[in-house]
Design an enzyme around this catalytic site. Structure first.
Site, PDB file in Angstrom:
ATOM      1  N   ASP A   1      -9.578  -5.458   1.102  1.00  0.00           N
ATOM      2  CA  ASP A   1      -8.272  -6.047   0.828  1.00  0.00           C
ATOM      3  C   ASP A   1      -8.228  -7.511   1.256  1.00  0.00           C
ATOM      4  O   ASP A   1      -7.287  -8.229   0.929  1.00  0.00           O
ATOM      5  CB  ASP A   1      -7.168  -5.283   1.574  1.00  0.00           C
TER       6      ASP A   1
ATOM      7  N   ASP B   1       0.852  -1.184   0.000  1.00  0.00           N
ATOM      8  CA  ASP B   1       0.000   0.000   0.000  1.00  0.00           C
ATOM      9  C   ASP B   1       0.884   1.228   0.000  1.00  0.00           C
ATOM     10  O   ASP B   1       2.045   1.135   0.333  1.00  0.00           O
ATOM     11  CB  ASP B   1      -0.758   0.032   1.340  1.00  0.00           C
TER      12      ASP B   1
ATOM     13  N   ASP C   1      -5.128  -2.791   4.285  1.00  0.00           N
ATOM     14  CA  ASP C   1      -5.740  -2.231   5.476  1.00  0.00           C
ATOM     15  C   ASP C   1      -7.262  -2.317   5.418  1.00  0.00           C
ATOM     16  O   ASP C   1      -7.915  -2.540   6.417  1.00  0.00           O
ATOM     17  CB  ASP C   1      -5.297  -0.778   5.695  1.00  0.00           C
TER      18      ASP C   1
HETATM   19  N1  LIG Z   1     -12.693   9.691   3.878  1.00  0.00           N
HETATM   20  C1  LIG Z   1     -12.662   9.942   2.572  1.00  0.00           C
HETATM   21  N2  LIG Z   1     -13.674  10.570   1.998  1.00  0.00           N
HETATM   22  C2  LIG Z   1     -13.660  10.808   0.684  1.00  0.00           C
HETATM   23  N3  LIG Z   1     -12.674  10.455  -0.118  1.00  0.00           N
HETATM   24  C3  LIG Z   1     -11.620   9.827   0.387  1.00  0.00           C
HETATM   25  C4  LIG Z   1     -11.558   9.535   1.768  1.00  0.00           C
HETATM   26  N4  LIG Z   1     -10.399   8.909   2.005  1.00  0.00           N
HETATM   27  C5  LIG Z   1      -9.780   8.799   0.823  1.00  0.00           C
HETATM   28  N5  LIG Z   1     -10.496   9.350  -0.156  1.00  0.00           N
HETATM   29  C6  LIG Z   1     -10.176   9.407  -1.576  1.00  0.00           C
HETATM   30  O1  LIG Z   1     -10.183   8.078  -2.098  1.00  0.00           O
HETATM   31  C7  LIG Z   1      -8.953   7.818  -2.731  1.00  0.00           C
HETATM   32  C8  LIG Z   1      -8.554   6.371  -2.622  1.00  0.00           C
HETATM   33  O2  LIG Z   1      -8.742   5.814  -1.369  1.00  0.00           O
HETATM   34  P1  LIG Z   1      -8.445   4.283  -1.142  1.00  0.00           P
HETATM   35  O3  LIG Z   1      -8.900   3.932   0.205  1.00  0.00           O
HETATM   36  O4  LIG Z   1      -8.922   3.465  -2.280  1.00  0.00           O
HETATM   37  O5  LIG Z   1      -6.888   4.234  -1.202  1.00  0.00           O
HETATM   38  P2  LIG Z   1      -5.935   4.366   0.022  1.00  0.00           P
HETATM   39  O6  LIG Z   1      -6.167   3.180   0.877  1.00  0.00           O
HETATM   40  O7  LIG Z   1      -6.135   5.681   0.613  1.00  0.00           O
HETATM   41  O8  LIG Z   1      -4.525   4.278  -0.615  1.00  0.00           O
HETATM   42  P3  LIG Z   1      -3.497   3.123  -0.334  1.00  0.00           P
HETATM   43  O9  LIG Z   1      -4.002   1.981  -1.149  1.00  0.00           O
HETATM   44  O10 LIG Z   1      -2.227   3.648  -0.793  1.00  0.00           O
HETATM   45  O11 LIG Z   1      -3.538   2.853   1.130  1.00  0.00           O
HETATM   46  C9  LIG Z   1      -7.967   8.770  -2.103  1.00  0.00           C
HETATM   47  O12 LIG Z   1      -6.978   9.102  -3.014  1.00  0.00           O
HETATM   48  C10 LIG Z   1      -8.804   9.980  -1.782  1.00  0.00           C
HETATM   49  O13 LIG Z   1      -8.858  10.858  -2.872  1.00  0.00           O
HETATM   50 CA   LIG Z   2      -5.576   0.887   1.072  1.00  0.00          CA
END
Ligand SMILES: Nc1ncnc2c1ncn2[C@@H]1O[C@H](COP(=O)(O)OP(=O)(O)OP(=O)(O)O)[C@@H](O)[C@H]1O
Ligand SMILES: [Ca+2]
Length: 871
Positions: free
Chosen positions: A761, A452, A757
């Site tokens: 996943d 991640d 996380d």
């Molecule tokens: N609480 C939230 N509310 C709205 N949009 C969000 C929120 N948290 C993250 N995002 C948006 O969603 C996108 C992707 O989130 P996602 O959970 O899929 O990936 P991540 O888990 O944050 O990244 P990684 O995989 O690197 O951990 C982020 O880039 C952000 O723009």
């Molecule tokens: Ca993630």
């Protein structure tokens, strides 16, 4: 031998098949020490029994929940108990008994629930306020009446039981007999006390062996117990005395108000107070895989189930062993842990050597006896037998026994356990919790890590760094960090709208801590945005009071957005807010806010310009989000199940800084130099991901960075070409992660470690050779599917796990070398000397010291990752 081992002694590192487990057990059918040899190995019979019991309980729950008729019987049984209120409960000032509460929730008894006045009624009966929660002073009181949230455990075994068990070693029993005989014979032939020494020497060795074994087994049992406790200790968010806080699942009491969000485990039985699109996966409890919606019409929540989507608050009604989960938990821990492939393989080696040893022992005995007979015959004394002749034969027997003792490397499989347990302990203090012993071993041969980005490579301390609104970019640094400067640079109407969208549309919460300071509870992204709102001088409570929230669609990684629908108190208008991944939100906007706070049409050129802004932010490694709103006039939109997704008005683009963790670059370098490829699989924007990947040294000149949608549509051939070069997969869905892992394993025969996380996943973690879950940001569901939990979410810790995995291999390699040298030399020496003369040979006590050596090994230190070609 290679073939023999492969055929009989191969098990899969993860979820080994029943057949493989049985196969290697039956291949070591001829073993002199069954119970000892298999003491670190799963007990299949016990496990099958526990499985059967669990199935019965699950079936019962299933029937009670899903088959109406049976549920009615259940309800009737509950009704009978209802009439009388236990004396102690009444005296304590509560108005409902623990058993009645348990029965209502367990059997989903809607009519009783309503008779008691719904959630409010039940809350009143257990003397708790639904807004403030339990008061800390009556926690022990509640525990006395309703029990605590702990589960029955098998009583721990004492040290002396381990000593007793260690004495069951057949080798030791033979040696004890030898010692007695030796003392008897010694005293008879050499007199008192000179004849004692040989025998006493053996006794001393036996004593040492028993205690060393018992101490090491005992220490290990304590370690596994600690680990088990650590595994089960979950933190839950509750409201107590009006403050939202985190407590251990074990401290939960009846009457607690628990906040649930996606990926959480329901920590006790209870009823829903309020919630948004809450759906629950009950499969762990009933085996039913279809998730159920929990609403006011079906408000019951059962302990041990998982939140699949949405969020909510629940009132705890039943805890501990009164819940069905409590009964199931007991069956879950039975049957022991799975053996690891290395353990099984070494069992094979031990068996082969043992067989050779046996042959040599018999040969030696025969050679010695024949020599003796021949000499006797030569002297013409073959007919005359005396006590001394018997003693000589007995001595030959002792030599044969010695050979078996030295030749069968009982300690070989055990060395793996010791080595792994040692690595596990070290890793625990290095912030990695190994859930399955075999993971540690597998990690030693990992060839690829799919990691991640957020939180693992970066610190997860997010701060809003830049904001674009009304055509200009403001960076939040220096003077701009001051409230007045910031406020003056954003027009009044726009500021109000911005603050509305920040405070209304959030999954986090601003709470006053005990010290009176503002604390923010929520995910790092949400926290950063709320903090920015507070920096702008907004007041969370004030904005919350201005309107009522009608609907919430909480964030999940699939939609990558969050939306709310509120009704504004001034004028009674309805307004929807959404925020999320920048490109996705921009796509659903057709207007943009201008300096006067008015919405104007979003032209193609403007869209292109905003996309450039977003990419500009992303290239600076900022995490980008868009905030947007929409006035909802249509009543059909208000009353429909979902919040509208189209025709929004863009308010702002936010760039959040999440710096790379110190030490990650070196950790990546170490992994690369050890032959482990590192790939980023992230849900974030591709430019952000690329910038971070470059900073960490993951993305190289000829590496490839692509987006999820592109990856999803590839043909198998294209996949084959792309994957070896793939270094960054951005805007990915959890399913993409799963697909990538499957491909890497099946087509490229890589040993894959995956971090995760989120709830979604779980499939990838499950599929990977080693699933690594994040300890801080990770949800319960992710942790449950993982083999290792990275407690500090740090990539450097992952590198440590690999390092220790390899150390285990190196340790074992050294140990096998040591063991084989001892065995072969002892065998040959004994045999050859027996054939040539009877003068030079091992005595039984030497056998003891060899055995002792086996038990004390496996504690060498780990030095570095070092190269290892996977075997
Ligand atoms: N609480 C939230 N509310 C709205 N949009 C969000 C929120 N948290 C993250 N995002 C948006 O969603 C996108 C992707 O989130 P996602 O959970 O899929 O990936 P991540 O888990 O944050 O990244 P990684 O995989 O690197 O951990 C982020 O880039 C952000 O723009
Ligand atoms: Ca993630």
């Amino acid at each position: 031998m290679e073939d023999y081992l492969r055929k009989n002694f191969a098990v899969e590192p993860k979820r080994p098949s029943e057949e493989a487990l049985r196969r290697w057990r039956s291949a070591v059918a001829l073993v002199k020490n069954r119970s000892r040899r298999f003491r670190m190995v799963a007990d299949l019979a016990k496990r099958a029994e526990a499985d059967r019991r669990r199935k019965i309980i699950q079936e019962k729950i299933r029937v009670a929940l899903y088959v109406q008729k049976a549920a009615l019987n259940f309800i009737d049984a509950g009704k009978q108990a209802e009439s009388k209120l236990p004396e102690d409960v009444r005296k304590a000032g509560f108005h409902i008994g623990a058993d009645e509460l348990a029965s209502i929730v367990r059997s989903h008894d809607m009519s009783s629930f309503e008779e008691h006045g719904g959630v409010e009624g039940l809350a009143k009966k257990v003397s708790v306020s639904l807004t403030n929660g339990v008061v800390p002073t009556d926690i022990s009181f509640r525990q006395n009446i309703y029990g605590n949230n702990k589960f029955d455990e098998k009583p721990a075994r004492s040290f002396w039981m381990f000593v007793w068990e260690a004495l069951h070693d057949l080798t030791l029993i033979i040696l004890i007999v030898c010692a007695v005989v030796s003392i008897g014979v010694g005293v008879a032939t050499e007199g008192w006390p000179g004849g004692l020494y040989d025998g006493l020497g053996i006794v001393l060795c036996i004593f040492l062996v028993v205690f060393v074994t018992a101490i090491s087994d005992y220490k290990q049992s304590l370690q596994f117990k600690d680990l088990d406790k650590e595994k089960k200790n979950i933190l839950v968010q509750v409201t107590r005395e009006g403050c939202r806080q985190k407590i251990s699942i074990y401290d939960l009491v009846v009457g607690d108000i628990v906040h649930l969000s996606i990926g959480d485990q329901v920590p006790a039985d209870g009823v829903l107070i309020s919630g948004y699109s809450l759906s629950i996966d009950e499969s762990s409890l009933s085996g039913e895989s279809e998730p159920v919606k929990v609403t006011q019409e079906r408000p019951f929540l059962l302990s041990g189930t998982k939140v699949q989507d949405g969020s909510g608050k629940m009132l705890v009604t039943t805890v501990g062993m009164r819940t069905e989960w409590g009964r199931l938990m007991v069956t879950l821990s039975e049957g022991g842990v799975d053996e690891t492939p290395l353990q099984v393989k070494l069992n094979g080696v031990a068996t082969v050597i043992g067989k050779i040893g046996l042959v040599f022992a018999v040969l030696t005995f025969l050679v010695l006896t024949i020599r003796f007979m021949v000499t006797k015959a030569q002297l013409g004394e073959i007919e005359k037998w005396g006590m001394s002749d018997v003693l000589v034969l007995l001595n030959f027997f002792a030599v044969a026994v010695t050979i078996i003792v030295v030749a069968v490397p009982e300690g070989l499989p055990l060395a793996v356990t010791l080595s792994l347990a040692f690595a596990m302990k070290k890793l625990m203090s290095d912030k990695a919790l190994v859930r399955h012993l075999s993971a540690c071993e597998t990690m030693g041969s990992a060839t690829c890590i799919c990691t991640d980005k957020t939180g693992t490579l970066t610190t997860n301390h997010m701060v809003v760094d830049k904001i674009w609104t009304c055509g200009r970019t403001i960076s939040i640094a220096g003077d701009n960090k001051r409230e007045d400067v910031l406020r003056s640079s954003i027009a009044g109407e726009v500021l109000d709208l911005l603050l509305q969208s920040i405070f209304q549309n959030t999954g986090a919460e601003v709470v006053k801590g005990k010290d009176g300071k503002n604390n923010i509870l929520g995910s790092p992204t949400e926290t950063a945005i709320l903090e920015f709102g507070l920096l702008l001088g907004g007041e969370f409570k004030k904005y919350r009071k201005e309107s009522t929230i009608l609907k919430v669609e909480p964030f999940n990684s699939e939609k990558k957005r969050m939306s709310v629908l509120v009704s504004l108190s001034n004028g009674g208008e309805n307004r929807a807010f959404c925020k999320g991944a920048s490109e996705i939100i921009l796509e659903s906007c057709n207007k943009v806010i201008n300096v006067d706070g008015k919405a104007e049409h979003l032209s193609k050129e403007q869209k292109k310009y905003i996309t450039d802004v977003i990419n500009g932010f992303a290239c600076e490694a900022l995490r980008t989000l868009c905030l947007a709103f929409k006035d909802v006039k249509d009543t059909s939109d208000v009353h429909s199940d979902s919040i509208p997704q189209e025709n929004y008005t863009l308010i702002a683009v936010i760039g959040i800084k999440d710096p790379v963790r110190p030490g990650v670059r070196q950790a990546v370098e170490t992994c690369l130099s050890a032959g482990i490829k590192v790939r980023i699989v992230t849900g974030d924007n591709i430019n952000t991901a690329k910038a971070i990947a470059r900073e960490c040294g993951i993305l190289t000149e000829n590496g490839l960075a692509i987006e999820g949608p592109e990856f999803r549509d590839m043909s198998p051939r294209q996949m084959e070409e792309t994957i070896p070069k793939l270094q960054v997969l951005a805007r990915s869905l959890p399913l993409d992660k799963h697909k990538l892992v499957t491909y890497l394993r099946k087509e490229f025969k890589e040993v894959v470690a995956v971090t995760g996380d989120g709830t979604n996943d779980a499939p990838a973690l499950h599929e990977a050779d080693i699933g690594l879950a994040m300890g801080i940001a990770g949800t319960e569901v992710a942790k449950e599917n993982a083999d290792v939990i990275i407690m500090d979410d740090n990539f450097a810790t992952i590198q440590n796990v690999a390092r220790w995995g390899r150390a285990v291999y190196i340790n074992i390699q050294k140990f096998v070398q040591f063991q084989l040298t001892v065995n072969i030399v002892a065998l040959m020496l004994n045999f050859v000397s027996a054939c040539i003369s009877v003068i030079f040979r091992f005595c039984p006590s030497d056998g003891c010291s060899a055995t002792l050596g086996e038990h004390d090994h496996g504690h060498s230190r780990c030095i570095g990752i070092g190269h290892r070609t996977s075997s």
